[in-house]
Structure formats: C-alpha cells, structure tokens
Write an enzyme that holds these catalytic residues in place. Structure first.
Site, PDB file in Angstrom:
ATOM      1  N   GLY A   1       0.824  -1.197   0.000  1.00  0.00           N
ATOM      2  CA  GLY A   1       0.000   0.000   0.000  1.00  0.00           C
ATOM      3  C   GLY A   1       0.863   1.254   0.000  1.00  0.00           C
ATOM      4  N   CYS A   2       0.244   2.383  -0.340  1.00  0.00           N
ATOM      5  CA  CYS A   2       1.010   3.617  -0.508  1.00  0.00           C
ATOM      6  C   CYS A   2       1.497   4.155   0.839  1.00  0.00           C
ATOM      7  CB  CYS A   2       0.182   4.651  -1.257  1.00  0.00           C
ATOM      8  SG  CYS A   2      -1.486   4.903  -0.629  1.00  0.00           S
ATOM      9  N   PHE A   3       0.587   4.371   1.785  1.00  0.00           N
ATOM     10  CA  PHE A   3       1.031   4.836   3.111  1.00  0.00           C
ATOM     11  C   PHE A   3       1.984   3.802   3.728  1.00  0.00           C
ATOM     12  CE2 PHE A   3      -2.426   8.117   4.116  1.00  0.00           C
ATOM     13  CZ  PHE A   3      -1.525   9.140   4.319  1.00  0.00           C
TER      14      PHE A   3
END
Lengths: 317, 317, 317, 317
Positions: free
Chosen positions: D127-129
């Site tokens: 995921g990005c975060f």
C-alpha cells in the site's frame, strides 16, 4: 462608539482588522498606518475593500483614540512600545508575539482569560497555532488531565505574511506539503505557559509537527495523549468547558478546515482509540488565530457583546 | 554522444533541461553554469534530482562542447553573445526571446521550420504562449485561410520564473485568476512573424487575452476565426499538417491541460460554431513551451531521432 | 421582519442563502426544505453553520410565509410551480433558469431592472455567467454602442453544483483547465435578452468561450468589442451607469477574482487597445451570481435597504 | 521481452502501469482489460496517452502472457483468483490489499524482501502509506531499535481512486484538510507485519494520524520515536541500509512532497530533537506507492535491471 488606530495596516492581519472594523457598529477607524503605502487608498492594497471604505494609509500616528492595534512584524511591537509613550487613555492590542510571554500584557485568549481581558489595558493577542492547540487542550489542563501530548498540524500560507519568500512561491508551494520547525515552533512557549496556568504541575513535552499546507487560510491540528476518560465523558467535559464561549464548538461529526474559514470559530472533534484521546481542532489562522480574536478581545475590553461584528458569513467553499 | 553546457542552469528552464538531459542517451552534460549556486550540487536547487546526478553548479564556462544552451533571463542572452566569442564548433540553443525576431538565429519551431533547424548553428527557441498559439494556427496559415483571430489563454505560474513576485505569491495566486498584458503580450511578435512566413499577406490582428492561472504547469489556449471549412475538412487539414510531427496531435474529444503536463506534446481540438472555427491547444509551458522543445530541436540539429529522450511519462494527475 | 422559506436548502445556493439569511436583521427562516436530509440539523450538511443555527431540514412546505426561495435544480422550479398553488401573499424568488426567459417573472438584475424588481411578486434570479457578462456590457447597450463582442471567462467549481461528476472530481480538476459549452453556454439567452432590452436593434453574436477553473468560487470574464470611445470616456460612462448601484464598481487598477470572493460585489476594469474596448468583470458566482443577488432582490422587493445583510467580510485570500 | 496483461486497466493504478509499460524496453502490453470501457482506445480514458499507444481496452483475458497485473479494487483480486485458474507459467503482481497479509504471496517491498521478490511467482504490492511508513522505519527495525512510534501523514486525492465521492469533490476538497481513519488506517497491518519481520519482539503501537491533502499526487509522512542514536549515527544507519537500493535516498536538507512526484523515489530526512528521532518520508503514492513499485518488482522478478523503465522525469512543479 470607539475610535481605533491600526499600525501596520497594509499587512495581512492589518487588512483583516480593517475588513472587520469597517463594518463593526461600535468602531470608527481613526487611522490606518503604513510606512510603505502612505497616501494610497486602503483599497489599493486591500483591493477587496473597493467600494467599502474611502480611508487612506497614513504615516501619522496619534493617540486621540481609544484603542491601538499593533499589526507589525514580530520584534517591531516592542520597538514601537519603546519609542512611543502611549498615554494611559489608550488601550493596546498587540498582534505580534513580542509580549505573549511577558507579564506586562494580558494574554488574550478569551477561553482562558476572559475576566482579565475585560480589564486589560495592554493585551497580547495569541499566535494562530497557539490558539488552535490551546483550545484543543484547555479542558484537559483545567481538569488536571494533561500528559505528554503528540501534535501535528497544518497551516495556510497567509500565516507566513505578505513578504514573498521561497516557501510562499506559488510554483513551489502549490500541490506541495512540507514540515518545518518540527518540535521547535515558537508558539509552543505561549502554549505551555497557558497550560501550566491551569495545571501548574504540567511538565511534559508538547511534541508538535507543523506542516505547510497548500492553501491560504486555516489551521488543522490533531492532538492525542493517554486519557482515562471514556469518549462520552471527554466530550461532555469539553462541551461544558466551552459552554459559555460563543466561538468554540464541539462537533459530533468529523471536521475539516474549510468549515471555519472566514469565521472566528474554533471547532473541535474528539475520538478515542485505545487509551488515546484524540482531539482535532480547526480555526481560520487570520481570524480566530489573529485579527478576529483581536476584535473579540476588543469587544471584551470595551464591554461590547463578545460576538459583535463577528457574525461572519463563512466562505464554506 | 555529444557534450552540452547549460548557462543559467539554476532557473526553471535550466532545471527542466537538466531533468531531460541526464537521462538522454546521446548527451553528456559538460557543465551546469550558475552564478548564484556555485559549487553546490544541482540537487540542492533541483531537489527532485537527488540520486539522479552528482553534477554541481559551476561559474566556469568553456567551449569544449558541442552544444550550448542559454537559459538566462530575457536580455541576458544578447549580453552573453556580445561578451563571449563562441567558436563555430559549438551550436547554440537560446531559450530567451532575445533572438526570436532576429535573422541571426533559426526560429526553433519544428512544426514550421524543421529543415532549417536541422542545419541550424544558432537557434532561437520559441516562447511558450507563442508555441501553443502557432500550433493552433499554422495549418490555417499554411492554407492561406488565416483571418482576424480571437484568442484567450491561461498559463501556469512557472512561466513567471523562479524569482518571487506579487503575482506568484501563493497567498494571492492560489484560487485566483487575473488577466495581464491583454492585447500586448510579447509573444505576439514572434507568432505574427511565423504566420506571415506561411501566409505573407496576413495583416490582421492577433487579439489575445492572457490569463494567469492558479496552477504551476501548462498552457490552454482557445482561438477562433471565421472559416469556410466544414468541421470535418478542418480536422482533416490539421491532421495532415501534423502527420509527420511526432509531438502534435489532434484530439477528437475535448481536451484539458493536464493531459499534456510533463510531456513534450501539443494536443489540439477543433469545433465549429456557425461560421467560426474554434481551435483549442494545450502544451506544458516548460516542455513543449521551453526545454522540451529545446531538446527536440537539439535532436534535429544533431541528427538524433526527433523523440529521443522525450518519451516522457505524463504526470496525468 | 419577514418570514422566508427555502426549497432545496441542502444544495450550494440554498446553503449560501441560509448563510446570508440567518444573520439578516429583517428575515426569519421559516423552513429549510430538503428531500434528502429530512430531520437533520442544517449544520450536518452546511457544517460551517455549527453554532450559528439550530434549524433542521424539513420535507414540509407551507405558505404561511412572505417569501419563498426556490433553490432546486434547473427544471425542478417549473415542476414545483405546476404542482403547487402558491398564494398571492407569497412572493417568489427562483434561482433556477426556468423562468429567466419567461414573461411570467421579473428578471432580477438590479442594475437593469431595479424598479420592476421593487414591485415584483415572482422573480427570476439571473445566472452567474449571465450576471458577470451583463454587468460588463450594460453601459454599452444603454448607450446603443453594443457591437459584436468577444468573451472569455472562467468559473469556479461550485457553479457545477453539489452532485459529484467527472469534471468536479478533485483528481481531475485540480491544477487543470478546460473549455466547455464553447459558443453554446445557456446563459447567453438571458444575456442577449437583457442587452436587447436596452439596445433593441442589437442583433450581433455574443461569442463566449467559458473555461472551468481550478478554484471553487468566482467568475472572471473578459469582453471586448470595437468602440469609438476613448478610454477615459468609457470609464466615465461606466461609472455613471453604476453610480447608484451599491455593489458594482469600476476599478482603476487591474482586478482579480479573489477581490470579490465572499462578497456580493461586481468589480469591473476597462482597457483600450487600438479600437477595441476591453472590459474585465469579476463576481462571486454563489453571491452576486446567485444567492447574494437573490437577497439583494429580496431587499428591493420588501423595501429594505439594498445592502442590508450584504456587508460581507471578503475572504480576500 | 515479456508479455504482460493488465486487469483493471481503466483505473488510476492501471493507467499508471500503462504509462510506464508502453515505454518499458522489455515489456509488451498484451492486453488492457476493463469491463466498463470495452473496445475504446486506452487514450479515450487515459487521454494523456494520445499519440503514445493505439491499444484498446478489452474484456478478454488470456494467459498467453508472462505476467499478469491485477489493478482492480480491493476484494476483487481474491475474487479473480478464485474464479480463474492462472497457469504456473504466468507470474502475478497484485496491487490490491487482498494478499498483503497472506502467506500465498511475497510482500513486494524491495527494500525489505528483494531476494524473495526475485523468485516470486505471486506478489502482493504494498500500500502507498505502508510504503512511505515502512521506508521511514525499516532501518530502526533492522537494528532492533523500534519503539512506540508517532506518525502523521498526508496523501493526495488519487489515493481515493477514480470513483467520485464526497471527499474527492473538488468544491469540498480544494483548499481543505481533514483527518480520516485516525489510528485505524488499514495499512497499519502490513506495516506492523513487515516491522516484526525485522524486529520480531516489536509489540508497540504504530500511532498514525492520516490527513487528506488538497493535492492529487504524493504522500508526506513524519514519524518520531525515542532513540539513543545521535543524529549523525542515525543518518549513517539509514544511508547504509539503503545503500544498495536505487530508489530510496536520505536527504541532508529538508524535503517536500513535490520533489518525488512523478518519480519512483522515496526520499527521507532525519532530525533529532531531545531524545526523539524524527524521520520524514516522501513518495509518489501512484508510483513508489503503487504502479512504479509494481514495475520495480516486475524488473526484479524477471531479472531486468531494477531501475529499467523507471528513470522518470520528475514533474518538480
């Protein structure tokens, strides 16, 4: 009807004051002082005031007034106070940070010091981040519940003033985010002082990560710390603390910064996650964080209704 | 493999050139000249290049190179050319407007002058608005159909350069729009010259209303004029004119500026309303409007494939 | 003190009306109608009103009021009028475009029709672009000087309403610009009708290129046409035309859209280039372009001072 | 040269993959699958690709490929895997969160799992975060120094996908900030799992306050925790940890999100305040936080150079 003078009226906080005072039913603006814009109509600088006021900037200051607003850069207010003998008949509201830590001035956060403000002759208007953070934490301090607290927050570009700089260059700031003065923001001093006023044994850090946001107006701050209170109790405590304060509200639903932009309000929202109590706080940095709060303080100092001239239409979008 | 030097490498167009050239398979950057940043790594100024290049700025210029890019402010290029005797072995691409109206330099719009560019030793790279507007109008001029034309257009803030100013202050420009240099924009000179190159009897005004947009990159221009062609014929003419040009495309659907941001493309879209032919044109002002077109011209001047090093990933959002 | 009802109070124009009316000294909001938000406090939708009003949305409409505002989507107002028998004791201000071309309603542009508005029972409030454009052109039409005119203009995203769509998706619209409804914008009908009211023989096109701007509030329009007047005379004509109108001003210096955001003002600025007279015009699309003008019309219809409740603090930034 | 198929190619991550793969020298896109856009050229949806590719969307999936990218919504990947028997000859990179906590797939963070990735047949892309946070904390965990950590971070709107929603409506989000999923963000699971992989006894909270930013691309995260290391030592540890990783860099100067926008880089910056070590981390959420990292993983899985096709021109502004 009182007469007010503004020193430093060409800057952002001076402009916001003018926007508020020209429609305030109990104030007449006696002069708008600016060294750089002498002789020009104020609507040459604050172009949104075209049609609203025929006032011009002056480099003349006089004390045939009831109230003096100091809207100069930080450092310049203490200079001004040294160089000028302001008569006792003139009350002073200083928007710089020069006197916020000093005993000479009453610290102008109505939710903390309303009674002292009513009797103040010389008032230090709080900083913008300091206002948002204190309003997030005062009920905890009031109840002796303050502990080490973790804070992050974003501010709009108007907090950096009218002088162009690398960090307010549109090409850099637009669509950008950056942190600055991490753990060292100057507003933590006045914040700590206020909190200790309510909870004298409070000696824990106020850890604060400030961000530059890519918007012009507003502050969003989130604080969290361990707290035994269940969420409902915390909400109750907060609502009670702010019950008599007409600009600070506890929202039952999630908040965002635009809901207070162009108002003098602070809106809070609480969450509980595990043992952490989370408090979100939003203000308009130029209003509740500066000139709006200055007018609120003026209202208190002169016995006007606290909200007079501050029932502002939110911009909302 | 050629060696290139950049004078004025700390500004916006110099930075974009560096971003393009450090990944270009046929170019080695020999020096990045800057008076203000001498000795500093280029990634201290162009911080996005951290990890991509260990080059540092220098105040030393030498001519042991094949190509010199001049990325200084307008006026400084002609100064530079007076003060320096650039040997004939060094080709020059000037990104300022100093030589765009001069006969000394080839005007570097490939869609107009590709053959001359291939043989150029000294090239004047077109202006950003000039590029967007010419690409909107060239097929009309080529067919002798140009008449009085009405133009409006918006540009991003990077067009105004790296020096902070009132009109690039974030607090002012964010969420704002304003017009500037209405009917007097300096790019109309070079635009008119190019159009007359194709349609010598063209003597009608190019009426242009430029707006400052609140975004950093990109230009959107809309032009309209009376034109007898039905829409289908106009589209056909435009597609044919740009058939051999790898960066300029005619879109069958409505366009927006972000679809070309961070690319070297120009995308056009045509409409017909009554007797008016409407042409929309979008480019990235720093790429097809400046440094990207400079690299395209470099490719042509040195016999590289026209798109070499310019297959850029669009940012799209 | 009058009693007003709002139908469609959960949308953008309904919300702006609520923001204006809850502080208006002569109005009590009798009901805020919304089908989708029945029973919820209005500050659940218009979250900026937390602390300002305890009103809730209702699905009940009644006519025990003096004034009804219709803030529904286009088409829904004529539906409403067919389905409801509004008694003659209730005045109506419709903010949709349904009745702007009809003879049933007075067209509510005070700078054109103030006397008729004072006596209106049923009023069609003008469109946002239509307002900005008419205010740019009325003095020309009044003097019979209108000719073929060329217009470009940008609008904020709130003009597109509260329903999400591809063109109001943040990821697409942010930092983007695009044209839409070129030469076919629906506001040209009402604009043309008004101009012919003043200059009946006017039969030239109103060529208009509208752009979607990446900001939320405001409209910037630029118009130009041939005009014999020297600049000074044109300025004089415009100032005289708007002399008695408290919201429309001619600026001697260049204008931008933020100077009118969150106000009910229109500010104009004129230039002359060759034989072309250029007129720039800025308004807030939700205020002078919608709900603010509706309140201005209400003031006229009920004999209140025209500016009552409309001395708004500009947001300025 | 490998052949790759993309399922869900009309969304944001699918579009970014297409933008990367059409210029990747070792990949041919075999199909771009989309249910909603069957038969349309991909440049009808990803309009920035006009002129770059003549590929069209298809609803046909086949396995005569070397690699399959799954770019569907969360939940849809596990559906797909149940309904389709993907032959062993086809490697899979899943960009959803469906398999990030599963043992079926290799977790595709090269800075953590490069060797496993090289041999992976089925890979779960982070995921990005989660990427931004892990890269901020991995060197601490690797050295067994991880303690309770405090995090705040902002993400661009593209993180919320292509479907319009209230929180991605331009009129709401522009110039706005809000917090969401405070302490409950779904990426904390995979983050905690990775950190425990390096420091198995780590059992402290990852306190995370995520904010919605008013920009489209990028993530800025700040983490802090108590740490005995002096600043210089911490910097040294971080630089050593990332020495062999070509996309993750430690900056000696303050960072901002735009310096990595449109690149596959992560840039870190460290500060020390009292006993707190502060780590800032920036990535592009769609590249290093999604499709760029997927291509990086692809390069590792097929033995291509890790940076192949990922020397992207930063947009910088």
């Amino acid at each position: 009807m009182i007469r007010a003078g503004i020193v430093g009226a060409a800057g952002y906080t001076g402009g916001e004051l003018l926007r508020l005072l020209i429609h305030h039913p109990e104030v007449e603006v006696s002069f708008a002082h600016s060294r750089s814009q002498v002789g020009l109509p104020i609507h040459n600088v604050h172009t949104d005031l075209l049609g609203d006021s025929e006032l011009s900037f002056t480099d003349q200051i006089h004390f045939d007034i009831d109230l003096l607003f100091l809207c100069m850069g930080h450092g310049a207010s203490s200079e001004f106070m040294k160089e000028n003998q302001v008569p006792d008949t003139v009350k002073i509201i200083d928007l710089s940070h020069d006197f916020r830590m000093s005993n000479e001035a009453v610290y102008g956060l109505p939710e903390l010091n309303r009674d002292e403000i009513k009797n103040a002759r010389f008032l230090a208007n709080p900083g913008c981040f300091a206002t948002a953070i204190q309003l997030a934490l005062l009920p905890l301090a009031y109840n002796g519940m303050l502990r080490e607290v973790h804070l992050s927050g974003m501010t709009g570009s108007t907090g950096a003033g009218v002088q162009p700089s690398a960090s307010t260059h549109f090409s850099w700031r637009d669509s950008n985010v950056s942190a600055y003065k991490v753990f060292t923001h100057q507003h933590m001093d006045e914040t700590g002082k206020s909190l200790q006023q309510l909870q004298p044994w409070f000696d824990k850090p106020i850890n604060f990560v400030p961000y530059r946001g890519n918007f012009t107006r507003g502050i969003f701050v989130t604080a969290y710390q361990h707290c035994e209170w269940p969420l409902e109790e915390a909400i109750q405590v907060y609502k009670e603390y702010y019950e008599d304060h007409p600009f600070t509200w506890v929202s039952d639903v999630a908040i965002d910064v635009k809901q207070v932009v162009n108002t003098n309000k602070c809106v809070l929202h609480l969450e509980k996650h595990g043992s952490y109590l989370v408090i979100h706080s939003v203000i308009d940095n130029l209003l509740k964080g500066a000139s709006g709060q200055a007018v609120q303080n003026m209202n208190l100092m002169f016995g006007f209704p606290e909200k007079l001239g501050l029932n502002l239409k939110p911009s909302a979008f």
